[in-house]
Structures are given as structure tokens and as C-alpha cells.
Design a protein around this motif. Structure first.
Motif, PDB file in Angstrom:
ATOM      1  N   THR A  49       0.828  -1.209   0.000  1.00 45.56           N
ATOM      2  CA  THR A  49       0.000   0.000   0.000  1.00 45.56           C
ATOM      3  C   THR A  49       0.863   1.261   0.000  1.00 45.56           C
ATOM      4  OG1 THR A  49      -0.135  -0.075   2.422  1.00 45.56           O
ATOM      5  CG2 THR A  49      -1.918  -1.149   1.238  1.00 45.56           C
ATOM      6  N   GLU A  50       2.141   1.062  -0.332  1.00 44.68           N
ATOM      7  CA  GLU A  50       3.159   2.129  -0.274  1.00 44.68           C
ATOM      8  C   GLU A  50       2.691   3.513  -0.799  1.00 44.68           C
ATOM      9  OE1 GLU A  50       6.008   1.926   1.126  1.00 44.68           O
ATOM     10  OE2 GLU A  50       7.341   3.340   0.162  1.00 44.68           O
ATOM     11  N   PRO A  51       2.014   3.557  -1.973  1.00 45.66           N
ATOM     12  CA  PRO A  51       1.665   4.899  -2.478  1.00 45.66           C
ATOM     13  C   PRO A  51       0.712   5.663  -1.572  1.00 45.66           C
ATOM     14  CG  PRO A  51       1.044   3.168  -4.067  1.00 45.66           C
ATOM     15  CD  PRO A  51       1.577   2.482  -2.859  1.00 45.66           C
ATOM     16  N   TRP A  52       0.043   4.963  -0.691  1.00 48.09           N
ATOM     17  CA  TRP A  52      -1.008   5.600   0.111  1.00 48.09           C
ATOM     18  C   TRP A  52      -0.633   5.710   1.590  1.00 48.09           C
ATOM     19  CZ3 TRP A  52      -3.110   0.815  -2.383  1.00 48.09           C
ATOM     20  CH2 TRP A  52      -3.463   1.046  -3.710  1.00 48.09           C
ATOM     21  N   ASN A  53       0.572   5.252   1.961  1.00 45.04           N
ATOM     22  CA  ASN A  53       0.881   5.097   3.394  1.00 45.04           C
ATOM     23  C   ASN A  53       1.098   6.397   4.161  1.00 45.04           C
ATOM     24  OD1 ASN A  53       0.690   2.401   3.046  1.00 45.04           O
ATOM     25  ND2 ASN A  53       2.861   1.941   3.270  1.00 45.04           N
ATOM     26  N   VAL A  54       0.636   6.370   5.420  1.00 43.86           N
ATOM     27  CA  VAL A  54       0.892   7.443   6.375  1.00 43.86           C
ATOM     28  C   VAL A  54       1.449   6.741   7.623  1.00 43.86           C
ATOM     29  CG1 VAL A  54      -0.160   9.455   7.400  1.00 43.86           C
ATOM     30  CG2 VAL A  54      -1.479   8.122   5.772  1.00 43.86           C
ATOM     31  N   PRO A  55       2.580   7.210   8.169  1.00 45.89           N
ATOM     32  CA  PRO A  55       3.208   6.447   9.260  1.00 45.89           C
ATOM     33  C   PRO A  55       2.567   6.686  10.632  1.00 45.89           C
ATOM     34  CG  PRO A  55       4.561   8.330   8.692  1.00 45.89           C
ATOM     35  CD  PRO A  55       3.371   8.380   7.783  1.00 45.89           C
ATOM     36  N   ILE A  56       1.295   6.290  10.772  1.00 40.25           N
ATOM     37  CA  ILE A  56       0.635   6.382  12.084  1.00 40.25           C
ATOM     38  C   ILE A  56       0.197   4.973  12.470  1.00 40.25           C
ATOM     39  CG2 ILE A  56      -1.250   7.411  13.415  1.00 40.25           C
ATOM     40  CD1 ILE A  56      -1.461   9.585  11.266  1.00 40.25           C
TER      41      ILE A  56
END
Ligand code: AMP
Ligand code: GLY
Length: 435
Positions: A49-56
Motif C-alpha cells: 500500500t506504499e503509495p497511500w501510506n501514512v506512518p501512524i
């Protein structure tokens, strides 16, 4: 704003998916195809899902609320049970944010097996006979009168490890100590001792707005680590849909006698249930009985369900949050789908992380490799969890779907992977309730 052929403008939505497993990749994959999608985010996601990731992290509810407010998220979809049991839905709703999933109170259907049993009793739902204990000696006395086989369950969430199916008395008595002597913390304070049910298991996931429920396609999971349903229980080693043991009559019975009464009792109890109600069923000789509720999409059930869903997922979720599910009809692809989980060696016990993975350049027609425990490190793909990939393929028949999925498994460069070779085989055996 784009326009549909009918001339109606399509509303574009900003959507957040919470979680990082194969289930969340499958949900994000399906949502990314929605004509109603403006922008997708996945927190924290995986390499798929790399293109959409947010690190939370999925459990950091305060940070997720803040992110959703800041990014003007229109709809949030929660994958795993932990944030639901921690009250993510309540927190989002208090902040005026739209979210798909049950409140903390309704999520007790999965978070507390004792609560689930009370609802089942009030709704008169066919299930295993059961007694709840807080004292290990009383539990043991009861087990001695009941005899084996029987099933022991820790009351609370125990990451899929809180269930012991005891085939003999000794295992059952030892199981009481295993669950109650502190290994499971608060989850093991109460112990359920249950009648052992025999039959085939089917997972039936339903979308619900609290009043109306719509079943998804039925799925059979493979919970044990090894071929032939041997070895330890896992989160799920593979799935296929539909299992041939399922039919329309069974579905009608499960919706009428199990799902709808649950929704009614949950509403009467003051804890209406909106989200995915996942029915873990045992198809016994006396008919379908409920083993457990989950309050979310299954993993790896979701991989085959999303593969087969023809309708737009985003509009279904939206309708659920508006109490308009009765207006929606779900469309499904007339195909068989199989998902084979490739896990780290040793899973579900201790396993290494950081194993290199090489994906094939092409996956072939009607196939998708969903990521679960993966990450990109220094530009390379590597494993970061127990279940690593969900190799999913569809075909006209179960045989074709299995062949495609296993050919793709062979094409993945992950030599140490542990996977089962018998996913879906049960569906090729002669039909019987007890095979
Ligand atoms: P649960 O977490 O309740 O789904 O239990 C995990 C697994 O244990 C189920 O998927 C079944 O395979 C098995 N199990 C649970 N309850 C029973 C039961 N009453 N009889 C037989 N097997 C059970
Ligand atoms: N695969 C079973 C679950 O998601 O609980």
C-alpha cells in the motif's frame, strides 16, 4: 468533479484505511478502483500500500483523529479489532468524523466472548453450550463432569491464541491453567468451557448499517499452520470462496436465525452494530451454529471477498454509515477465488524478519499478490511479519483458481516461505457436513 453517464455528478471522497495487513491491502486495492475516490490513505500500511501510506500506528487513535481532521477525511475504514475495541469509532464520531465500524460497546461482540454468549442467548442463536468461570478449580470440576472433547476459551482478545480445542481430559485440565495462570493477562481472568462442535467451518461476513445486513460471499478459512488441518492455530493460512458446502437455503437460515436476531438484540441492548459483522459458523448435522462473532473484515477472508466483489466498495460503506444499506444491492463475480498465505518460516511461533522477497514481473490474468507483513528497506522488499503475502487468484472453477494461485506462489522469490499446499482442497472433496 467527474460525471457519470446518467449526468449525475460523482462526489469524490477522501478515504483513510486503518491497519497494515493483507486485509487492509485488499481493501485499499478495491477502494482505489472506486469512481468516488478522490484520495486514499492507509495508516500505517505495508509495502503493497506504499503509495497511500501514512506512518501512524493503527492503535494511535488520537493521532489518527488529528490526521483525519487535518486531511479532511470523508470516511475512515478500520481493519483490525484492536482499535475498534479501544474505541476508535467513538473517538472519530465525537470529533464529527464519519467512520465505518462498530463502537467500543458494540465491538465487545468480539472483545468479550462472555458478552458475545449473552447476546447469543438473548437472541436465541444456535451455538455451543457454554459455562463461564472465574475460578480455575470450579472450571476443572465442571470439565471432569462434562468430559472430553471440549473447548476452552479465554474471555478477552488473545491474538487468536486464546482457544484450546481439548480432545482429551488431561489437555482440558492443563488448558485451564494455561489460560488462567496469567499468560493471557486480563483476557484470561474469565474462562469459557464450551461443548465441542463437529462440522465444516464457514466465515460469513455481512455489511450492516445496524438494521439491514447484506451477506458477502461465503468463505472457508484454513486456521491451522500445517496441511491436513494439523499444527498450531494461526490467524489464517489461506481461504477460498465459495465453499461448495454452502447454498442459498443455508444463507437464508443464517441471515434469518443468526444475523438479523443479533442486530435486533444489539439495538435493544443499546449497542447497535454498524460495520462488518463476521459470523464464524460451524455447519453441524443439526444445522449452522455460531462459533464466534468478529466485528471486522477477516484476514485472509477479505482477500478473496474483495477479489469477487463487483460493486463499488466505497458506496457500500458510505450507505452503511448513513443507514441506507437497504437501498443497496451487492453484485459479485461469478468466479471461484483462492488465497494462499505465504508466511515466514516458523510462523505462528517465533519467526525471522527481514527476509528478502522478489515478486514476479507479471502476476497473470485475474490474480493479485496482496502484501501483509512486508516493508521496503533500502529500496528492497523484505518481510516484516508472520504472514507475509496473500497470493490470490480467481478462475471459473476451484481447480483452476487453485492451479493459478499455486503457480503464482512458485513464481514468488521467497524460498524460505512456509505455506499450505491444500488450500481449497476440502472444496474438491465429496460434499458432506462432516468431512
Ligand atoms: P474462535 O476464536 O472462537 O473462532 O476459535 C478458534 C477456532 O477453534 C475455531 O475456528 C474452531 O476451529 C475452533 N473452535 C472454537 N469453538 C469450537 C467449538 N465449540 N467446537 C469445535 N471447535 C471450536
Ligand atoms: N481469518 C480469521 C479472522 O480474521 O479472524
Amino acid at each position: 468533479m467527474i460525471t457519470l453517464e446518467r449526468g449525475e455528478p460523482v462526489k469524490k471522497r477522501r478515504v483513510l484505511v486503518v491497519g497494515s495487513g493483507g486485509r487492509e491491502h485488499a481493501l485499499a486495492w478495491k477502494l482505489s478502483q472506486s469512481p468516488e475516490l478522490e484520495r486514499l490513505f492507509v495508516a500505517p500500511g505495508n509495502a503493497g500500500t506504499e503509495p497511500w501510506n501514512v506512518p501512524i500506528p493503527a492503535q494511535d487513535i488520537a493521532a489518527l483523529v488529528q490526521f483525519a481532521l487535518q486531511e479532511a477525511i470523508d470516511l475512515t475504514l478500520v481493519g483490525p479489532e484492536d482499535p475498534l475495541s479501544l474505541g476508535i469509532v467513538d473517538a472519530f464520531q465525537e470529533a464529527g468524523l464519519r467512520i465505518f465500524g462498530p463502537t467500543k460497546a458494540a465491538a465487545q461482540l468480539e472483545g468479550s466472548k462472555a458478552f458475545a454468549k449473552t447476546i447469543m442467548e438473548n437472541a436465541n442463536i444456535p451455538t455451543a453450550a457454554c459455562e463461564v468461570f472465574e475460578d480455575p478449580q470450579q472450571a476443572k470440576t465442571y470439565i471432569r463432569t462434562l468430559g472430553a472433547p471440549c473447548v476452552l476459551k479465554a474471555d478477552g482478545l488473545a491474538a487468536g491464541k486464546g482457544v484450546i480445542v481439548a480432545l482429551d481430559l488431561e489437555t482440558a485440565l492443563q488448558g485451564v491453567d494455561e489460560i488462567m495462570d496469567g499468560n493471557f493477562g486480563a483476557a484470561g481472568k474469565k474462562l469459557l468451557v464450551e461443548e465441542f462442535l463437529e462440522g465444516q467451518e464457514v466465515s460469513l461476513l455481512c455489511f450492516t448499517d445496524g438494521v439491514t445486513a447484506r451477506p458477502m460471499v461465503p468463505v472457508q478459512d484454513h486456521k491451522r499452520a500445517l496441511d491436513g488441518d494439523k499444527g498450531l492455530n494461526t490467524g489464517g493460512m489461506g481461504t477460498y470462496s465459495p465453499p461448495p458446502i454452502w447454498n442459498a437455503e443455508l444463507e437464508e437460515r443464517v441471515m434469518g436465525d443468526l444475523v438479523n436476531p443479533t442486530l435486533k438484540v444489539m439495538s435493544e441492548h443499546g449497542t447497535p452494530f454498524q460495520g462488518v459483522l463476521f459470523m464464524g459458523l460451524m455447519l453441524t448435522k443439526e444445522g449452522p451454529k455460531l462459533l464466534e462473532y468478529n466485528v471486522r473484515f477477516g484476514d485472509p477472508e477479505t482477500q478473496v471477498v474483495m477479489k469477487r466483489l463487483d460493486s463499488d466498495l466505497l458506496s457500500v460503506l458510505w450507505a452503511c454509515t448513513e443507514g441506507r444499506l437497504s437501498e443497496i444491492k451487492l453484485a459479485w463475480k461469478d468466479e471461484v477465488a483462492v488465497c494462499v498465505v505465504m508466511a515466514a518460516p516458523g510462523y505462528p511461533s517465533a519467526y525471522p524478519k527481514g527476509l528478502p522477497i522478489r515478486l514476479p514481473e507479471t502476476v497473470g490474468e485475474d490474480a493479485v499478490i496482496f502484501h501483509a507483513g512486508t516493508q521496503i528497506k533500502n529500496g528492497s522488499l523484505e518481510s516484516s511479519g508472520g504472514r507475509v503475502l496473500g497470493v490470490t487468484a480467481a478462475g471459473e472453477t476451484l481447480r483452476q483458481a487453485r492451479e493459478k494461485a499455486y503457480a503464482l506462489v512458485e513464481a514468488v522469490g521467497f524460498p524460505e516461505a512456509h505455506f499450505r499446499r491444500d488450500i481449497g482442497l476440502k472444496g474438491l472433496e465429496p460434499k458432506s457436513v462432516n468431512n
